[in-house]
Design a protein around this motif. Structure first.
Motif, PDB file in Angstrom:
ATOM      1  N   THR A 452     -27.967 -18.196  36.349  1.00 49.29           N
ATOM      2  CA  THR A 452     -27.146 -19.039  37.215  1.00 49.29           C
ATOM      3  C   THR A 452     -26.068 -19.762  36.429  1.00 49.29           C
ATOM      4  N   LEU A 453     -26.459 -20.328  35.279  1.00 47.97           N
ATOM      5  CA  LEU A 453     -25.471 -20.995  34.430  1.00 47.97           C
ATOM      6  C   LEU A 453     -24.389 -20.021  33.978  1.00 47.97           C
ATOM      7  N   MET A 454     -24.833 -18.824  33.572  1.00 51.45           N
ATOM      8  CA  MET A 454     -23.877 -17.829  33.112  1.00 51.45           C
ATOM      9  C   MET A 454     -22.949 -17.408  34.244  1.00 51.45           C
ATOM     10  N   ASN A 455     -23.507 -17.228  35.439  1.00 53.90           N
ATOM     11  CA  ASN A 455     -22.673 -16.863  36.585  1.00 53.90           C
ATOM     12  C   ASN A 455     -21.632 -17.934  36.876  1.00 53.90           C
ATOM     13  N   LEU A 456     -22.054 -19.198  36.859  1.00 53.59           N
ATOM     14  CA  LEU A 456     -21.120 -20.283  37.140  1.00 53.59           C
ATOM     15  C   LEU A 456     -20.032 -20.345  36.077  1.00 53.59           C
ATOM     16  N   GLY A 643     -17.773  -7.227  35.857  1.00 50.26           N
ATOM     17  CA  GLY A 643     -19.208  -7.220  35.618  1.00 50.26           C
ATOM     18  C   GLY A 643     -19.974  -8.012  36.653  1.00 50.26           C
ATOM     19  N   LEU A 644     -19.426  -9.172  37.056  1.00 50.12           N
ATOM     20  CA  LEU A 644     -20.075  -9.972  38.093  1.00 50.12           C
ATOM     21  C   LEU A 644     -20.161  -9.212  39.413  1.00 50.12           C
ATOM     22  N   LEU A 645     -19.054  -8.565  39.793  1.00 46.40           N
ATOM     23  CA  LEU A 645     -19.036  -7.828  41.056  1.00 46.40           C
ATOM     24  C   LEU A 645     -19.944  -6.601  41.002  1.00 46.40           C
ATOM     25  N   ALA A 646     -19.899  -5.889  39.880  1.00 46.00           N
ATOM     26  CA  ALA A 646     -20.722  -4.682  39.767  1.00 46.00           C
ATOM     27  C   ALA A 646     -22.197  -5.010  39.862  1.00 46.00           C
TER      28      ALA A 646
END
Length: 886
Positions: A452-456, A643-646
């Protein structure tokens, strides 16, 4: 090494690993994959791994028998394998060992038996602990051969035993022998051991015990790790290196602050403060959320545990437990009944809870022993706690009430419930224990928290570029729909090119994090061509097509103008993206990437040419700055967001989105950009007609720059674009985690690049900064070659970002300042620059693909050596100053 599935607590993979004397993993010699439905217990299937002069010997339990294997420790290949049948289909092998020459095999079973055999022949029972009287317990565990004699650890008698030729056994280590040799202890835990002539070594009570046999036995103990002078010197050297690195980093930061303008310092302080506030706020908010989740999960787990314990107290027959009093009762009717009851305890809706276990314990003397676990895979009366009176079980016995708490052992973190088992006479005859695996929950929560932290962080990183580009587009284009003066037109042109370059480059780089992975999934196996070279082929062809377009661009028709070039380039690249997404085989994938290479190469050269042909120097410089900002923003937005979308919608959908972005960029170019016509004079009048490219390359300052710095550095830049995704995927990283490396690279390059460029310019100048940067990249590659770990790969990526942030800026400054380049003409010289850039981008995947195919560490070291030699060559050959170049 066993890899345990935290959801089921079963082993899904076993491996035999070789480590260097320094403790670094050097090779994986043997790998065994297990299916989930086979339910391999957490002790695994490999037994008795040991080194012998002939090679590594070990045994593997299987349904057809015991596989005795000899493994080459250098190459990891099996030299020999023999299958020995087991006495029965229900035999549970506890430990197995081969003699040094491989001529004898011994194994212990859950039924307290020891069998010996010539590998491949039927085994013969050589010892049975059930033959002892009722007041004696013998539970063989680890077995070893020494000089033809059989030695085994006896968990019932807390001793290491030797069987003589007459099949009688005697102790070679126990409490009495230890005390006689001057080693009294609270207990003697004789489980695993190693024995050679005159030396017996085993762990006991947190210590290593070394017995030297002889006329007068002697015992040495070691309770803490020890190191010699070399060990401590190595530790000191590591800390000194870290201290020097920290000092250098602080010094560079101070120099950057001093060299920055007052306005720049204020902006840096404000940006740091904002980032710190956002980071702290996000960390606190997410920590609160996950702490609440953990608290609720803990409460739910305790509630479930109380339910399991209540069921177990009703189901488990304490009288049957009371009647199991000796190892000779193993697998009798009472024992099998208790096993069934333990399984019922943790069964819900006819399905066993895989993250839960149930067991029954009994007390013998001051030793708590595991009578049985629900899976029945352990032997009977396995010692669990040698100091019962100090355990929670003694408190349960005293209070006769259940206990619920947390423990940590060799198998993980557990939430356990312990209840006394009371027979019909009112006596406590044992303990029922139910445990819920907390490690899996903790690991899942920790992974979710980190994710979650990495995504944010990644989302904020991407949104920063998007909002900034939208803001710039709004202020310079939307507010300038009808420019009234030259300055307004200058702002408008810069804004439109920046916006179009941002859209189009984002579309090109959206798949940067996973294109090598797609190539790997489609690449065929071709004899005598390494797989990694096949993987690199589409990327090589893609960049080569870009190089060809860069060469031919000056000879393309000019009647339609640069705006049309941009539109056609975006549409060709979009077509390539669609073909890439729809490709079902390697050929279709290559065709798609070739079209992407043609479109992207045409796009880049057209974007650069739009302002290179500008006669007004001020408008030219502002346009180049805007173009560079749009390209940098597009590269970082695309490589991170892709990368986030994939990770959410799949790679094929992301590639189709790339095509849509490129079509959108084509529409933006057609609707917003003012058209400009290229003229032949613009490409051929800035130098004498016969001043050919090969004459430019003949100058020492030019060829030393391209061959010593630019080509090797550009090729090595594909460590991130090609090798890192493949390596990270092999280490178990997701596409999103691979994109994190692109974000770290971009953050290091963007936020520290300008300061490092100014600092290196003031400190070294452009010419000296180039070999220094190349040598820094060499060191980064050597770090990865030495450690070959995911952490080292991330460190290398960050160092590359720091280095390339000023290396390419200084390189372009040095190249453009050469007198030969100015005489040849900057526009044509940039064409040569583009050709070498594309050549380096084509060479990079080939070099790293070959390195990964041969030997990753050695191959990367060779690439680093070539880069370092190129830097030394440039330093030695290039002119002292650009103006002094001959």
């Amino acid at each position: 090494s066993t890899y345990i599935d935290t959801a089921t607590l079963t082993v899904n993979r076993e491996a035999i690993l070789r480590f260097s004397p320094q403790g670094r993993l050097s090779a994986v010699l043997e790998v065994m994959e297990h299916r989930a439905e086979d339910y391999v217990d957490n002790i695994g299937l490999i037994r008795g791994l040991r080194w012998t002069p002939a090679g590594l010997r070990f045994n593997v339990t299987g349904p057809e028998g015991l596989h005795s294997i000899l493994l080459d420790p250098a190459q990891g290949r099996r030299i020999a394998e023999v299958i020995t049948p087991l006495p029965s289909a229900t035999t549970q092998v506890i430990h197995a060992s081969l003699s040094d020459d491989g001529s004898q095999l011994a194994f212990s079973t859950g039924a307290t038996e020891i069998y010996t055999a010539v590998p491949g022949q039927s085994p013969v029972r050589r010892y049975d602990g059930r033959d002892l009287p009722d007041d004696q317990y013998s539970i063989p565990s680890d077995v070893h051969f020494l000089n033809g004699q059989l030695y085994f650890s006896d968990l019932g008698r807390d001793a290491i035993m030797r069987q003589r030729a007459d099949l009688q056994v005697e102790a070679v280590f126990n409490g009495a022998i230890a005390k006689a040799a001057g080693y009294p202890d609270a207990y003697y835990e004789c489980k695993s051991f190693q024995i050679v002539d005159g030396h017996l070594t085993l762990p006991n009570h947190g210590k290593i015990v070394h017995l030297r046999s002889g006329a007068v036995p002697q015992i040495d103990t070691l309770a803490a790790a020890q190191g010699n002078a070399v060990f401590w010197l190595q530790r000191i050297a590591i800390w000194v290196q870290l201290a020097l690195a920290a000092a250098v980093a602080i010094a560079l930061l101070q120099l950057m602050v001093r060299s920055a303008t007052p306005e720049g310092r204020r902006m840096a302080k404000q940006a740091t403060l904002v980032a710190l506030m956002i980071g702290v706020a996000l960390t606190i908010a997410i920590s609160m959320i996950f702490n609440n989740m953990n608290q609720r999960l803990g409460e739910e787990s305790r509630k479930n545990l109380r339910g399991y314990l209540a069921v177990g107290k009703l189901v488990v027959d304490a009288n049957a437990v009371d009647r199991i009093r000796h190892v000779k009762h193993y697998m009798n009717e009472d024992y099998q009944s208790v096993l069934r009851q333990l399984r019922q305890t943790i069964t819900r809706e006819d399905k066993l809870d895989a993250s839960t276990y149930a067991g029954v314990y009994k007390i013998f003397g001051n030793k708590l022993s595991a009578l049985a676990y629900h899976d029945g895979l352990r032997g009977i009366f396995y010692p669990y706690d040698y100091q019962y009176d100090q355990s929670v079980y003694a408190r349960v016995a005293a209070s006769k009430t259940a206990y619920i708490g947390e423990i940590t052992d060799n198998y993980g973190d557990w939430l356990i419930g312990v209840a006394p088992l009371i027979n019909r006479s009112g006596e406590i005859v044992g303990f029922l224990e139910v445990g819920i695996d907390r490690l899996a929950n903790h690991e899942a929560n920790r992974a979710l928290f980190s994710s979650t932290l990495m995504n944010l962080a990644m989302v904020l990183f991407v949104l920063l570029f998007i909002f900034f580009e939208i803001g710039f587009f709004s202020s310079s284009v939307l507010d300038q729909t009808e420019p009234r003066d030259d300055y307004a037109w200058q702002q408008y042109d810069a804004g439109t090119i920046r916006f179009v370059s941002f859209l189009s480059i984002t579309g090109v780089f959206l798949s940067a994090a996973f294109i090598p992975l797609l190539s790997k999934s489609l690449a065929p196996t071709v004899e005598q061509i390494p797989l990694n070279l096949m993987i690199s082929l589409p990327m090589v062809l893609e960049t080569l097509c870009g190089a060809v377009i860069a060469v031919l661009y000056g000879y393309l028709p000019v009647r339609f103008g640069i705006r049309s070039d941009l539109v056609f380039a975006c549409l060709i690249a979009a077509t390539g993206m669609v073909m890439t997404a729809l490709a079902q085989d390697f050929t279709g994938f290559i065709i798609g990437r070739v079209l992407v290479g043609i479109g992207a190469g045409w796009l880049i050269i057209a974007l650069r040419t739009y302002f290179l042909i500008e006669k007004d120097q001020e408008r030219k410089e502002s346009g180049i700055i805007a173009l560079t900002a749009g390209i940098v923003a597009g590269i970082n937005t695309g490589s991170v967001a892709g990368g986030l979308l994939a990770d959410q919608i799949g790679t094929q959908t992301v590639i189709l989105i790339q095509g849509g972005l490129l079509v959108l960029a084509a529409l933006a170019a057609q609707g917003l950009i003012r058209n400009r016509l290229r003229t032949r004079s613009a490409h051929h009048s800035s130098a004498p007609a016969r001043f050919a490219s090969w004459r430019l390359l003949g100058h020492r300052a030019v060829w030393s720059f391209f061959l010593g710095i630019f080509l090797p550095v550009t090729a090595c830049g594909f460590f991130l674009g090609f090798l890192f995704p493949l390596f990270a995927e092999a280490q178990g990283s997701s596409i999103k985690e691979i994109s994190l490396a692109f974000m770290l690279f971009g953050a290091a390059s963007i936020y520290l690049g300008p300061g490092l460029t100014r600092l290196t310019s003031a400190w070294f100048g452009a010419r000296r900064s180039l070999p220094i940067g190349a040598l820094m990249m060499t060191g980064a590659l050597l770090i990865f070659a030495y450690f070959e770990s995911l952490a080292a790969a991330y460190v290398t990526v960050i160092l590359f970002g720091l280095t390339e942030s000023f290396l390419f800026n200084q390189g372009l400054s040095y190249y453009s300042s050469l007198p030969e380049v100015r005489r040849f003409g900057e526009d044509k010289a940039m064409g040569v620059y583009n050709v070498f850039e594309s050549g380096g981008e084509a060479l990079g995947p080939l070099a790293f693909g070959l390195a990964a195919s041969v030997s990753l560490g050695s191959g990367i070291a060779v690439i680093a050596a070539v880069l370092g030699m190129g830097a030394v060559l440039f330093w030695a050959v290039s002119p002292d100053t650009a103006e002094g170049a001959p």
